[in-house]
Design a protein around this motif. Structure first.
Motif, PDB file in Angstrom:
ATOM      1  N   LEU A  73      46.203  38.090  47.911  1.00 30.81           N
ATOM      2  CA  LEU A  73      46.329  37.618  46.718  1.00 30.81           C
ATOM      3  C   LEU A  73      45.457  38.616  45.597  1.00 30.81           C
ATOM      4  O   LEU A  73      45.990  39.103  44.811  1.00 30.81           O
ATOM      5  N   ARG A  74      44.227  38.730  46.037  1.00 28.16           N
ATOM      6  CA  ARG A  74      43.301  39.482  45.093  1.00 28.16           C
ATOM      7  C   ARG A  74      42.265  40.490  45.981  1.00 28.16           C
ATOM      8  O   ARG A  74      40.996  39.536  45.932  1.00 28.16           O
ATOM      9  N   MET A  78      41.459  34.407  41.988  1.00 27.16           N
ATOM     10  CA  MET A  78      42.690  34.545  42.603  1.00 27.16           C
ATOM     11  C   MET A  78      43.679  33.742  41.875  1.00 27.16           C
ATOM     12  O   MET A  78      43.857  32.567  42.035  1.00 27.16           O
ATOM     13  N   ARG A 121      43.618  31.712  55.970  1.00 25.94           N
ATOM     14  CA  ARG A 121      43.273  31.502  54.358  1.00 25.94           C
ATOM     15  C   ARG A 121      42.827  32.761  53.878  1.00 25.94           C
ATOM     16  O   ARG A 121      43.298  33.282  52.746  1.00 25.94           O
ATOM     17  N   GLU A 122      41.964  33.237  54.576  1.00 29.55           N
ATOM     18  CA  GLU A 122      41.289  34.473  54.158  1.00 29.55           C
ATOM     19  C   GLU A 122      42.350  35.808  53.995  1.00 29.55           C
ATOM     20  O   GLU A 122      42.168  36.602  53.210  1.00 29.55           O
ATOM     21  N   TRP A 180      44.108  35.045  50.890  1.00 27.57           N
ATOM     22  CA  TRP A 180      43.175  35.557  49.717  1.00 27.57           C
ATOM     23  C   TRP A 180      43.213  36.839  49.585  1.00 27.57           C
ATOM     24  O   TRP A 180      43.226  37.297  48.501  1.00 27.57           O
ATOM     25  N   ASP A 194      37.933  40.566  38.944  1.00 26.84           N
ATOM     26  CA  ASP A 194      36.924  40.473  40.169  1.00 26.84           C
ATOM     27  C   ASP A 194      36.608  39.086  40.512  1.00 26.84           C
ATOM     28  O   ASP A 194      35.700  38.897  41.407  1.00 26.84           O
ATOM     29  N   GLU A 198      39.997  42.309  45.320  1.00 26.21           N
ATOM     30  CA  GLU A 198      38.869  42.918  44.385  1.00 26.21           C
ATOM     31  C   GLU A 198      37.937  41.520  44.559  1.00 26.21           C
ATOM     32  O   GLU A 198      36.749  41.784  44.832  1.00 26.21           O
ATOM     33  N   ALA A 199      38.600  40.300  44.316  1.00 25.19           N
ATOM     34  CA  ALA A 199      37.647  39.278  43.936  1.00 25.19           C
ATOM     35  C   ALA A 199      37.329  38.889  45.582  1.00 25.19           C
ATOM     36  O   ALA A 199      35.849  38.446  45.710  1.00 25.19           O
ATOM     37  N   CYS A 200      37.805  39.066  46.512  1.00 26.07           N
ATOM     38  CA  CYS A 200      37.380  38.736  47.905  1.00 26.07           C
ATOM     39  C   CYS A 200      36.062  39.621  48.304  1.00 26.07           C
ATOM     40  O   CYS A 200      35.443  39.398  48.807  1.00 26.07           O
ATOM     41  N   ARG A 201      36.494  41.120  48.083  1.00 26.24           N
ATOM     42  CA  ARG A 201      35.517  42.002  48.287  1.00 26.24           C
ATOM     43  C   ARG A 201      33.992  41.775  47.590  1.00 26.24           C
ATOM     44  O   ARG A 201      33.009  41.626  48.297  1.00 26.24           O
ATOM     45  N   ALA A 202      34.459  41.224  46.340  1.00 23.16           N
ATOM     46  CA  ALA A 202      33.037  40.969  45.435  1.00 23.16           C
ATOM     47  C   ALA A 202      32.252  39.544  46.190  1.00 23.16           C
ATOM     48  O   ALA A 202      31.006  39.273  46.133  1.00 23.16           O
ATOM     49  N   GLU A 203      33.219  38.673  46.867  1.00 21.45           N
ATOM     50  CA  GLU A 203      32.431  37.612  47.307  1.00 21.45           C
ATOM     51  C   GLU A 203      32.201  37.628  48.813  1.00 21.45           C
ATOM     52  O   GLU A 203      31.939  36.598  49.559  1.00 21.45           O
ATOM     53  N   GLY A 204      32.125  38.971  49.437  1.00 23.55           N
ATOM     54  CA  GLY A 204      31.680  38.922  50.531  1.00 23.55           C
ATOM     55  C   GLY A 204      32.956  38.927  51.827  1.00 23.55           C
ATOM     56  O   GLY A 204      32.452  38.732  52.981  1.00 23.55           O
ATOM     57  N   ILE A 205      34.115  38.663  51.456  1.00 29.86           N
ATOM     58  CA  ILE A 205      35.027  38.674  52.576  1.00 29.86           C
ATOM     59  C   ILE A 205      35.339  40.302  53.116  1.00 29.86           C
ATOM     60  O   ILE A 205      35.508  41.010  52.159  1.00 29.86           O
ATOM     61  N   ASP A 206      35.342  40.583  54.257  1.00 26.92           N
ATOM     62  CA  ASP A 206      35.738  41.754  54.868  1.00 26.92           C
ATOM     63  C   ASP A 206      37.250  41.936  54.661  1.00 26.92           C
ATOM     64  O   ASP A 206      37.822  41.709  55.577  1.00 26.92           O
ATOM     65  N   THR A 234      30.199  44.886  54.593  1.00 25.63           N
ATOM     66  CA  THR A 234      30.514  43.330  53.987  1.00 25.63           C
ATOM     67  C   THR A 234      29.454  42.513  54.511  1.00 25.63           C
ATOM     68  O   THR A 234      29.038  41.540  53.705  1.00 25.63           O
TER      69      THR A 234
END
Lengths: 369, 522
Positions: free
Chosen positions: A225-226, B369, A218-219, A222, B366, A228-236, B346
């Motif tokens: 898909l985006r 999705m 799933r990650e 994600w 930011d 930037e949003a993943c980076r901001a939420e702490g996904i590597d 991260t």
């Protein structure tokens, strides 16, 4: 509703009908009676058990390479390096398989070979993957270059390192060979379809399920898909991209099971070549669904086999033209069909604007809509 | 403001003797507009007369902007009639996002699309300048014609847009949320200009979210709700003396019922300890500009501190720096007495996220999705802390219920939700997660209700107050002064990367506005 679904499928039926028409025109242009060439193509594919077996055989590597492209695509990456990943993995896999002791039983020998091949495929994919994740170099450029490097490595290894003039490896150990499907379905006798086909189908379904449900899967999606949003939420993000690309390379490498292990019993230069490119079409036609990838692989396998079946009367190049045209037709048609299905499902045929007066609702509910 | 206009054309002619500037009467009757499967306007009827400022109000997605576009002929109309007195040529529209070429000079932009030319199509800029000067003289709108457009301030660019529309010969000007990007002083200036144009006989229509503007400046108000015009009436001069009564009436019409009660900041203990302290934060951007220039302030536990400022003065960078997304930032961010280590991996970011919740100002870039489901968006980045699919489904349901995400369907594509509900998803993820975290300390919100309707904003405000009540420090960055004044214990004004003023929430708008412009006496 049934009527609407039928209407949505119509473009696909029309595309295939168009393909058959085009086939007839091509056959006619080469001086063949259209119907007879068509009969020949049908008999060579779905018309006989042998033909069907050959279709499955042709579809097997496409299942792996199609899935490989799909996995990378989920992370937003284009792995067009399957050709090189599969090539080097086939060579190394076959070399390992040919050096295994003949007495080694299949449950040990086969996994060793497959894991080695997958590891080599992942290693080849690692170069574009790490450059993309760490340095932002576009993976298409690096993958093309890596493909060319592998193209050079393969004949050089045969001629210089192995000192073989036949450009093929030694025969693989019997334990590493995948049995033919005619062991269980006798009527497939003579065809090259092996147990690599069910293995491939199972891999497609398992991998797609993992992509949809597991945390890394799933990650990966994600991140595609985006990021930037993943980076901001702490996904590597980098690690997920890397993982997707390595998985892609490993899966592409597994196509060796249907060629060297399931069919020839050795690897020779050029065996399985082209599957990496066709895999892109499979993934695109499969539209991100496991069953779609399976159907698309069988569709392309059918076309390849049909081309061989009529080869004696219509040149193969003409069949390649037909194949490419059909892929485009079906791709367009399936898009039209899915849009039609969506429109049929959501919109009422009623074009009039809704004139209903708004019912007085409490502000709290109204505000939510 | 003059009294409301009469419909009799003879009377109008008498009123505007110059005639040349008189705007067309635009009659829009029972129109319906559809984009794809979605009805943007179901039934709208409005008559725009010259002489007053027409304000169009409504929630997000109510169809306000579409109504303007339909009037100007940009929207795919399905039904209804649009009658424009002198034809569509007389209409000019000023879009929410400016349509200017930033590399051109102001003069070049002014004549763009309608350039005076000499022989062989050569651009006649001398003539253009003469005409532009004359136009500026006539209307009182002033722009430095030789400046590069990208160097102009937002307010100037907007004046340039209006001038361009007038240059083309438009006598009806339709403006889509013109004040969303302006400081209070610039907004007031804009309305003065528009008022003067209306006095001169132009037809002016303005879409806005801000009630106070309508009450102070509009001569006619139209309310849209869910694609319908539910109220359209003139505002008499004496109504302005009772702004509260008028505001209540309009709010009820916008909401279709009683307005939600307004949130207010929770009581703050005198001896609350400092939770966040920012010390000499400096950030230099790629062009060498100091976007954060020695920023320092502190936020106590349970305190809501509002950050006011004109856009582009360092707010976005401040939020990103506290979030740990600006690796190049210098200075200290001290949380609960301990200086936060720089974010290098991260893993560091995840650690910071356990203490600091962040809502970024650009939710589409930011935060969300758009092509993933609502459920996926609600648990983005915390799959490792969730125990199996059942727990995940329960958590998603809890967040949807708590924030009233509508429709309450976790499988729905996030991009299909309205803007307000998308923002609820982003805020729900940030706030619900931090409140469950044992290391919770701080909430940073960048424009949490921008482009969000009244109902959704009320939900979000309630959740922000609830977070403060639980002892979290809250840093609220917003362009909406009303929101800042309602929610904050203190308002800090940021200007060119520095805090230039600290004001109580009771401060008057113009005091805050002057501080936002960096005026010394604020």
């Amino acid at each position: 509703m049934n009527d609407k679904r039928a209407r949505a499928l119509l473009p696909i039926v029309l595309a295939i009908a168009g393909g058959i028409l085009l086939f007839n025109l091509i056959a006619f242009a080469f001086g063949q009676a259209p119907a007879s060439a068509l009969r020949l193509a049908f008999e060579g594919t779905w018309g006989t058990p042998y033909g069907l077996g050959q279709v499955l055989f042709k579809a097997t590597p496409l299942l792996f390479t199609g899935l490989a492209f799909e996995v990378a695509l989920r992370a937003g990456l284009f792995n067009i390096g399957a050709e090189g990943q599969l090539g080097l993995a086939s060579l190394v896999g076959a070399l390992v398989a040919s050096n295994l002791p003949a007495s080694l039983p299949m449950p040990i020998a086969l996994p060793i070979v497959l894991v080695t091949a997958a590891a080599v495929g992942a290693l080849v994919a690692f170069i574009p993957a790490i450059l993309r994740a760490r340095r932002g170099v576009h993976e298409i450029i690096t993958a093309i270059m890596v493909n060319r490097i592998v193209d050079a490595i393969l004949p050089w290894t045969f001629s210089t390192v192995l000192g073989s003039s036949s450009l093929r490896t030694a025969d693989i150990a019997p334990g590493a060979a995948l049995p033919r499907l005619d062991r269980v379905i006798p009527s497939f006798a003579g065809s090259a379809a092996s147990f690599a086909f069910p293995l491939a189908v199972a891999t497609v379904f398992a991998a797609m399920a993992l992509l949809g449900r597991s945390r890394p899967g799933r990650e990966i999606r994600w991140v595609g898909l985006r990021p930037e949003a993943c980076r901001a939420e702490g996904i590597d993000v980098e690690r997920r991209m890397l993982l997707a690309m390595l998985l892609s390379g490993a899966i592409a490498a597994l196509a060796v099971s249907s060629t060297a292990l399931g069919y020839k019993g050795y690897y020779e230069l050029g065996l399985g070549a082209g599957a990496g490119w066709s895999g892109i079409a499979v993934a695109m036609l499969g539209r991100g669904k496991a069953i779609g990838i399976v159907l698309a692989a069988i569709f392309l396998g059918t076309l390849e086999q049909a081309g061989l079946a009529v080869n004696a009367r219509v040149p193969r190049e003409a069949m390649n033209v037909l194949e490419a045209t059909l892929i485009v037709l079906v791709a367009v048609a399936s898009r039209v069909a899915s849009q039609g299905a969506r429109a049929a499902a959501s919109a009422d045929p009623e074009p009039e604007p809704p004139r209903d007066k708004p019912a007085p609702t409490p502000a709290s509910e109204e505000a939510r809509s | 403001m003059k009294k409301v206009i009469a419909a009799d054309p003879g009377l109008r002619a008498a009123r505007y003797p110059r005639g040349a500037m008189r705007g067309p009467v635009m009659k829009i009757e029972d129109i319906a507009v559809r984009y794809g499967d979605c009805w943007s306007i179901r039934s709208a009827t409005i008559t725009l007369e010259p002489g007053v400022i027409h304000a169009i109000l409504g929630e997000n997605g109510a169809g306000k902007s579409t109504l303007l576009k339909a009037a100007a002929g940009f929207a795919p109309r399905v039904a209804g009639t649009v009658k424009i007195e002198d034809g569509a040529a007389a209409i000019g529209m000023v879009h929410q996002h400016f349509m200017l070429v930033s590399a051109f000079s102001a003069l070049e932009n002014l004549v763009l699309g309608n350039e005076p030319t000499g022989s062989f199509g050569r651009l006649d800029l001398t003539k253009a300048r003469r005409e532009a000067e004359a136009l500026m003289e006539k209307t009182g709108l002033r722009v430095n014609l030789d400046a590069r457009t990208s160097d102009l301030a937002v307010g100037e660019r907007q004046r340039l847009e209006i001038l361009r529309v007038l240059y083309r010969g438009a006598r009806a000007i339709l403006l889509d949320e013109p004040t969303a990007v302006l400081s209070p002083l610039e907004a007031e200036e804009l309305y003065t200009t528009l008022g003067a144009l209306a006095e001169g006989g132009a037809t002016i229509a303005v879409v806005t979210h801000r009630m106070d503007e309508v009450i102070r400046f509009a001569g006619h108000v139209t309310i849209m709700r869910r694609g319908r015009t539910v109220l359209s009436r003139p505002i008499a001069a004496d109504e302005r003396n009772h702004p509260k009564r008028l505001e209540d009436e309009l709010t009820r019409a916008i909401m279709g019922g009683e307005p939600p009660h307004e949130a207010s900041p929770p009581a703050l203990a005198e001896d609350a300890e400092v939770a966040l302290s920012i010390e000499d934060l400096v950030l230099v951007d790629a062009a060498g500009k100091r976007v954060l220039d020695g920023l320092r302030f502190a936020v106590k536990k349970g305190e809501i501190v509002g950050i006011a400022g004109i856009e582009g003065n360092g707010q976005r960078e401040l939020v990103r720096a506290v979030a740990g997304l600006e690796p190049g930032v210098a200075g200290a961010i001290v949380l609960g007495g301990a200086r936060l280590p720089a974010v290098r991996s991260t893993g560091d970011l995840r650690k910071r996220r356990r203490a600091v919740a962040v809502v970024h100002e650009d939710r589409h870039a930011d935060g969300l999705m758009l092509d993933a489901s609502v459920g996926d968006n609600l648990v983005l980045g915390e799959l490792d802390q969730i125990d199996g699919p059942a727990a995940e489904a329960a958590l998603i349901k809890h967040r949807i219920d708590r924030f009233g995400v509508n429709p309450p369907d976790p499988a729905r594509r996030a991009g299909d939700l309205s803007g307000g509900n998308q923002q609820k998803v982003v805020v729900a993820r940030a706030l619900d997660r931090i409140e469950a975290s044992p290391e919770r300390a701080l909430v940073v919100l960048g424009q949490p209700t921008r482009g969000v309707d009244v109902g959704a904003a009320a939900t979000i405000h309630g959740a922000v107050v609830a977070a403060a009540e639980k002892g979290l420090a809250v840093l609220l960055v917003s362009a909406d002064l009303g929101e800042l004044k309602r929610l904050s214990h203190r308002i800090l004004v940021i200007h060119r990367g520095r805090i230039v003023a600290e004001l109580p929430p009771t401060a008057a708008d113009d005091v805050i506005g002057r501080a936002m412009l960096g005026m010394e006496d604020a």
